[in-house]
Every structure is written in structure tokens, then in C-alpha cells.
Design an enzyme around this catalytic site. Structure first.
Site, PDB file in Angstrom:
ATOM      1  N   GLU A  60       0.839  -1.200   0.000  1.00  0.00           N
ATOM      2  CA  GLU A  60       0.000   0.000   0.000  1.00  0.00           C
ATOM      3  C   GLU A  60       0.869   1.244   0.000  1.00  0.00           C
ATOM      4  O   GLU A  60       0.565   2.230  -0.671  1.00  0.00           O
ATOM      5  CB  GLU A  60      -0.954  -0.011   1.203  1.00  0.00           C
ATOM      6  CG  GLU A  60      -2.098  -1.005   1.074  1.00  0.00           C
ATOM      7  CD  GLU A  60      -1.681  -2.457   1.294  1.00  0.00           C
ATOM      8  OE1 GLU A  60      -0.606  -2.679   1.892  1.00  0.00           O
ATOM      9  OE2 GLU A  60      -2.413  -3.363   0.872  1.00  0.00           O
ATOM     10  N   HIS A 129     -11.352  -6.260   7.617  1.00  0.00           N
ATOM     11  CA  HIS A 129     -12.073  -5.975   6.369  1.00  0.00           C
ATOM     12  C   HIS A 129     -13.340  -5.183   6.655  1.00  0.00           C
ATOM     13  O   HIS A 129     -14.309  -5.278   5.916  1.00  0.00           O
ATOM     14  CB  HIS A 129     -12.460  -7.274   5.643  1.00  0.00           C
ATOM     15  CG  HIS A 129     -11.313  -8.179   5.360  1.00  0.00           C
ATOM     16  ND1 HIS A 129     -10.787  -9.026   6.301  1.00  0.00           N
ATOM     17  CD2 HIS A 129     -10.568  -8.365   4.244  1.00  0.00           C
ATOM     18  CE1 HIS A 129      -9.771  -9.704   5.777  1.00  0.00           C
ATOM     19  NE2 HIS A 129      -9.619  -9.309   4.537  1.00  0.00           N
TER      20      HIS A 129
END
Lengths: 337, 410
Positions: A60, A129
Site C-alpha cells: 500500500e 475488512h
């Protein structure tokens, strides 16, 4: 007009943007050949080639760092962080770099990037998540923060974000990707295809950043919400039979303070709703602003309905985030005072 | 099973500490001219040894020798000497200015002048550097006005960055100098992104990333290597190994690895070490790497082996952590003296001309400082406008910032 799910609307926004401006590039983990784990970028690589839509290594930090460099060059990267929960390794590149590049270089270098990420819970995604990190980003000067609640807005806001000259954090409530869940996990899901808001124009249009929308007019109490919670609040107001005015903020930064103030001055009461944790959440900012600007119009304390101040639970997530019942209680409390 | 002795933590230590005799016997210095110069399209596996040796051109007698010699004319070398001497004189003036309270902070380049000054001459107009705080030579050698650098250092009314950045954290898009970040390493991956954008756009321009030996421990360094190698980005990745990350010796970031350059080998990136105090060697290696990038052959990793003679910054006292005479013992010498000796050896320079140039440069730097100080220093004279606090946060000022600007009374 075609009916689209939020996923299709987001995909359509990227198609339109890539078609109109060859500087727009899309990349991230699994977004290229496969089209993203939620399929938001499906078909983009086939249509625009591997140099405009491609898969990246699982980094990321790398995705956002590369996007900052590309933006400094003059491209307009629209990158995907696979889940908002994965954005933390990229925090330094977002907070210290993207957000302040224009400022620290006195406008010589700019950072027109969009960082898309699925956010929030409701799909049994567990702790990694499901999170809602919007308050981390609203605290950072130089970022814009967008949270759409329906397909039309998702498309119009995303095109506006891609065309925006500043870095935009674009949080996509994954619970809304395929339809408007209203917070009842025992109820069948109404698909966007059967919902009026799912009618989305195919071509180019924008929904301006910084403008809220009144989703339900009312005179008794104002509900400030965004993303999934707009739908949960709508359900709560209907169930309680309270004449609530529901404001969908759509962008948190810049915030449409005028719309918020006008509504609260009209109703005299305010309930703030979000799925993220309570303490130092964006609701605290909203409550403080309402207090500052509407104090003499308030007839009751401002209520906040949010996720609990705990890590995100897997099996009990429907007890974690606000449902219509909890919002209904807050509406009632606001009316009683 | 045999019982094991208790484990203990290994923490690397430098060879010597304050009070000890400096010792660089572990730094293996190959003879100048001894490292081969491969073709730019070489298979990285064939030059594995280049990540462990040191490319050198100038020998002890001031001669340019070997396959990496000959990339510069005498006139270009004289210009290079001038750039390095200018940077050194600039440093000296600004250090004094900091001690006089005219700025809060300064970072000097003493001993490392060749790295950025020589590298700049291998770049073309339009290329972009993503520097750290110790590559002002990129600006000096690129013709950026010293007055503007000083205005930035003094945070005065003419500061191109409007008093927002720490001193020495320059940026100039026009001069191919990306805005410096105080968070270390972040620019390394951004350089890769800029280079990828150039490739996506079918451009011919390349990027160069810069990082210090200590900051190679940051995740950004590793992300940069992954992305650069994956997408064969047209980028030159520079590690400036000046032996010290503030008080921490380079062995802490390097650990048991052979060299910093060797970190590129696992990524299939051609990785070379160069004598960072040898202007000719730095220029030759930079030119080789830039050519690779420009021909679409992908990234190159360069470790510049040098020594930070000065303190890390004006807030640092190196005598607390290393022998005071360690810089004198550095086996690769002083980059200015080495280039000067070479030019004298070529018959185009002399001690007299050198002294004369020193005086000229000194006058130029003093004149620039006078002009900059007319615009103010940190605590005296002209300042940026308070309105500038609120500008450039966004392209257009949003309502909440407009309200805050009104509150501030501007």
C-alpha cells in the site's frame, strides 16, 4: 437510464474518466487483469491497456508513493486500496506527502490523486475488512474525504474526485456495493436494480464535492449521516414515525456546513450517526460544529449514535454498528428532551 | 538434545568510538581504474561484483585512469570544481548565519560535494530528482540562484516556499528538484512513480531517487526497489552512504549485508558502488545509469561511498559519537582537493587560479547573502504574509479555511 449497482456506477465513473482524460491511470492490488476483488475495475485493463490499468505488488505504501510521484509528473492516478483496513502502511505517504505536497512546495508540485477503498462492515469481514477510518483522514489538512451512499452519487462524486486538483480519499461503503442494506440483517436485501436511486446516467456527470443532500425532508429533528448510515437512518425514521430530516453529507471534507446549520436551525434537534467508533469520531466534529453554530436554536442535547469503542467483532458485527433500533432510540431521546 | 547456551542479542558497533584511533581498514578500496565498465545493456547477473567493489577514476597521483575515465572535458571539470567550491563556501556562510540566529537550522555537505554536483551534470533538462536534505549540489550545479536558496533558509518575504518548510528543504520543479520531506525515505518510491509516469506517457525524461544509508531501513526503500524492478522504471536510485545517520553508524541499517548496493541484487537491478569523493567516477557512473534508464533498460542502484565530514545538522555534535580526527583518516580523500589536483595534473589549473577562484566565489556568496538579507532573516526584517498560512492547502480555499483565515484577521 440504466440501473446500476454501486459497483457498476464506480466502474462507470472510471471508464468515463479514462475515456475523457488519458492522464487518468488506475492501479492497485488485483485491479488489472482480474478487475478487483469487488470487480470495480473489471474490463478497464482490456479497454485501456496495461499501462493505464495494472496490478501492483502488495504494498500500500508503494501504491500511494508511486501515485504521488505520478501526480507530481502530471498524471491523475486513481488507485485502489483493497480494503480501507489495509491503508495504514500507506499512512505516511498520504498524511505527510500527498496531503501537503502543494503546500510545502508553494504550489510547484500538486497531488491530484484519488485513493479509493472499500470501507465499513456488514459483510462479516472481521477486524481487517470492516473498519471505517474516515476520522483519521478528516483530521489531515490537505485531504478531501468523500463517502457516497448510493450509485448516482458514487459515480458523480468519483468523477468529481478524479477531476479534482487535490488528493481525495474516496471511501466506498462495501455494504452498499450491491444494494441498500438498511441495517436489518434478518431482512432480504433490496437490490439497487429495484431502487429508484439505482438509475444512473451512462455518460459524464459530476456530483460536486462539498455539497450535502437532503434525503428526507422533515421538521422535527435533523439526522446527520453518510454512507450506509443514511439508509439505516431512513429506516429508523420510518419505523419510529418521527418527522426526521435526514442529511446525507456525501463529503466530510469539505463539509457542507451551511446545509447542516440550516437544517438544525429549522428542526432545533440533532442526531449524528456513523458506523466508526465513538471517541474522536467524525461525529464529535459534527456535534461541536452544530453546538457552535446552532446553540441558541437547540432544544435538546445533540445525540451521537456510532459503533462501539472496541475493535471490530466478526460474529457480532450486527450488534456493533448502529441499526434502526439504536437510531430510533436516539431520535426518541432527542424528541423527549 | 544438547543443552543450548542462553541467547544474546547482537547489536553492531562501529570499529572505534571517541578517544580511539580512527580505523578504516575494513573499507576495502580497490585501485583506481580497476573495475570494468560494462555495456549499458549488461545482464545484471554479470556485474554482481560491482555491488561489492568501488568504481574509482582518480588515482593517488591525480590521474584519471581506467575504463570509466574520459566522460568529461577539462572545461566541464573546471565547472565541476567551481560547483563544489561554491557549495562549500555556501555551507560555510550559512552555518555562520545559523549561529548568528538568522535561521533556525542548517545542514552542510562537507565531504559529499562531488556526489550531487557530479550527478547533476549527468541529468538532462526536464529530468526530475527526488533528493534528500544533503543534495543541494543538484541546485548549485543546475544553476538555481543562490539568493533563492538563502531566501528559503532565512524564511524571509522572498522565500519561494513562503516560510512553510524547514531551512534547506528546497523545491524547484523548474530545476528538477522535488520538494524535500522531513520524513525520511518517502521520496524514493515517489521517484519510481514519477519515472513510471514518464514511461506511461511515452516521454524521454527520467527520474533519480536519493536516500541516505540510514534511511534504507525505511519501508519506502524496499517498496521502491520492488516497483522499480517490477515495472523496469526509468529511474536511477542513489544511496548516499556517508557512514553516519546522525549518531548511528551505517552498520546498524546495513546489518550483516555485504554492502548497501548488494540490496539491489535480489531485485535483478544492476547495482554499483562508486567512490563518492571522486567527481569523475560519480559522473561516469551516473551517466551510465542515466543512459540505461533513457534507453528503457530500467533502473540502476548506485551506492555512493563517501564520508560526512561535518555534523549531521546544526543541532548535532559528532565529537560525542566518533573520533574527532576520523574525517581526516577517511581513505577516499577530499573531493575538492582531488579534482583540483587532477586539473593541475592536466595542466589547466594552478594553486594561484584556485586561490583566485576561492576569492571570487566568496565574493559571490557574500553578495548573494547581502541580497537575501535585504528580504529579511528568520527573526528580523521581511516575513511571508500570515495569509500564506492558509493558501495552497487546497487548490481552492474551502469554506472552513476561509472562516479560519478571517478568525486570524487576515
Amino acid at each position: 437510464m440504466p440501473r446500476m449497482t454501486m459497483i457498476e456506477a464506480i466502474r462507470s465513473a472510471m471508464y468515463v474518466s479514462m475515456e475523457r482524460d488519458e492522464k487518468v491511470v488506475v492501479f492497485g492490488e488485483d485491479v488489472g487483469f482480474f478487475g478487483g476483488v469487488f470487480r470495480c475495475t473489471a474490463g478497464l485493463q482490456k479497454k485501456y491497456g496495461t499501462s493505464r490499468c495494472f496490478d501492483t505488488p502488495i504494498s500500500e505504501l508503494g501504491i500511494v508513493g508511486v501515485a504521488v510521484g505520478m501526480a507530481a509528473y502530471g498524471l491523475r492516478p486513481c488507485v485502489e486500496i483493497q480494503f480501507a483496513d489495509y491503508v495504514y502502511p500507506a499512512a505516511d505517504q498520504i498524511v505527510s506527502e500527498a496531503a501537503r505536497l502543494r503546500y510545502r512546495s508553494a504550489g510547484q508540485f500538486t497531488c491530484p490523486i484519488v485513493i479509493r477503498m472499500p470501507t465499513g462492515g456488514g459483510i462479516f469481514g472481521g477486524q481487517t475488512h470492516s473498519q471505517s477510518p474516515e476520522a483519521l483522514f478528516t483530521h489531515v489538512a490537505g485531504l478531501k474525504v468523500v463517502v457516497p451512499s448510493n450509485p448516482v452519487d458514487a459515480k458523480g462524486l468519483l468523477i468529481a474526485a478524479i477531476e479534482d486538483p487535490d488528493p481525495v480519499i474516496f471511501l466506498e461503503p462495501k455494504r452498499l456495493y450491491n444494494g441498500p442494506f438498511d441495517g436489518h440483517h434478518d431482512r432480504p436485501v433490496t437490490a439497487w436494480s429495484k431502487h429508484a436511486l439505482g438509475e444512473v446516467a451512462e455518460g459524464h456527470f459530476t456530483v460536486p464535492l462539498g455539497k450535502a443532500e437532503v434525503r428526507r425532508e422533515g421538521s422535527a429533528v435533523t439526522v446527520l449521516a453518510y454512507g450506509t448510515m443514511v439508509h439505516v437512518a431512513l429506516a429508523a425514521a420510518e419505523e419510529k414515525g418521527i418527522d426526521a430530516e435526514i442529511i446525507d453529507l456525501r463529503t466530510l471534507i469539505p463539509l457542507d456546513l451551511d446545509a447542516v446549520v440550516a437544517s438544525v436551525k429549522k428542526t432545533g434537534r440533532c442526531v449524528v450517526v456513523h458506523e466508526a467508533t465513538f471517541t474522536s469520531g467524525f461525529g464529535a466534529e459534527l456535534a461541536a460544529l452544530v453546538q457552535e453554530h446552532c446553540f441558541y436554536h437547540l432544544e435538546a442535547p445533540i445525540q451521537r449514535v456510532t459503533g462501539w469503542d472496541t475493535p471490530y467483532p466478526h460474529a457480532l458485527e450486527w450488534d456493533y454498528f448502529p441499526g434502526p433500533a439504536r437510531i430510533g432510540e436516539a431520535l426518541a431521546a432527542a424528541m423527549e428532551a | 538434545m544438547e543443552p543450548h547456551a542462553p541467547l544474546s542479542l547482537h547489536v553492531p558497533e562501529p570499529e572505534v568510538r571517541p578517544g580511539d584511533t580512527p580505523d578504516f581498514s575494513s573499507v576495502k578500496i580497490p585501485k583506481a581504474g580497476s573495475v570494468p565498465r560494462p555495456p549499458v545493456d549488461v545482464d545484471p547477473r554479470e556485474i554482481r561484483d560491482h555491488a561489492f567493489s568501488i568504481i574509482r577514476v582518480l588515482n593517488r597521483d591525480g590521474e584519471a585512469v581506467g575504463p570509466w575515465a574520459g566522460s568529461l572535458t577539462p572545461d566541464e571539470l573546471m565547472a565541476g570544481l567551481r560547483h563544489m567550491m561554491t557549495l562549500r563556501a555556501f555551507d560555510a556562510r550559512m552555518l555562520t548565519a545559523q549561529r548568528q540566529g538568522k535561521t533556525s537550522f542548517y545542514m552542510q555537505h562537507m565531504g559529499e560535494e562531488a556526489v550531487s554536483c557530479a550527478f547533476r551534470m549527468a541529468m538532462a533538462p526536464g529530468d526530475m530528482n527526488f533528493p534528500t536534505y544533503r543534495q543541494a549540489g543538484l541546485l548549485i550545479a543546475g544553476g538555481y540562484p543562490m539568493v533563492d536558496m538563502m531566501n528559503q533558509i532565512f524564511s524571509n518575504e522572498a522565500d519561494p516556499l513562503k516560510g512553510r518548510q524547514l531551512p534547506v528543504m528546497y523545491s524547484s520543479r523548474e530545476h528538477g528538484f522535488f520538494s524535500i520531506s522531513g520524513n525520511l525515505g518517502t521520496q524514493f518510491i515517489q521517484a519510481v512513480g514519477w519515472a513510471m509516469a514518464s514511461a506511461i506517457s511515452g516521454d524521454t525524461r527520467i527520474a533519480a531517487g536519493w536516500i541516505g544509508d540510514g534511511s534504507t531501513a525505511e519501508s519506502d526503500f524496499h517498496a521502491a526497489l520492488v516497483f522499480a524492478s517490477t515495472y523496469r522504471a526509468p529511474v536511477v536510485l542513489n544511496i548516499v552512504n556517508n557512514q553516519w545517520a546522525i549518531s548511528t553508524f551505517q552498520g546498524i541499517a546495513r546489518g550483516g549485508a555485504g554492502t548497501f548496493a548488494a540490496r539491489g541484487l535480489g531485485f535483478g537491478i544492476p547495482s554499483l558502488r562508486v567512490d563518492g569523493n571522486d567527481y569523475l567516477a560519480v559522473h561516469a557512473v551516473a551517466t551510465w545509469a542515466a543512459e540505461r534508464a533513457r534507453r528503457g533498460l530500467g533502473p540502476t542502484l548506485i551506492e555512493h561511498v563517501t564520508y560526512r565530514v561535518g555534523a549531521h545538522s546544526t543541532s548535532d555534535d559528532p565529537s560525542a559519537y566518533r573520533p574527532k580526527t576520523e574525517s581526516d583518516a577517511w581513505p577516499l580523500g577530499d573531493p575538492v582537493i582531488r579534482l583540483k589536483s587532477h586539473l593541475i595534473r592536466l595542466g589547466v589549473w594552478s594553486d594561484e587560479r584556485h586561490t583566485q577562484m576561492e576569492a571570487e566565489i566568496s565574493d559571490e556568496v557574500i553578495a548573494a547573502q547581502r541580497e537575501a538579507e535585504r528580504h529579511g532573516t528568520l527573526h528580523a526584517g521581511g516575513k511571508p504574509s500570515v495569509r500564506d498560512i492558509f493558501e495552497d492547502v487546497y487548490a481552492e480555499m474551502p469554506p472552513h479555511l476561509r472562516r479560519q483565515r478571517q478568525q486570524a484577521g487576515v
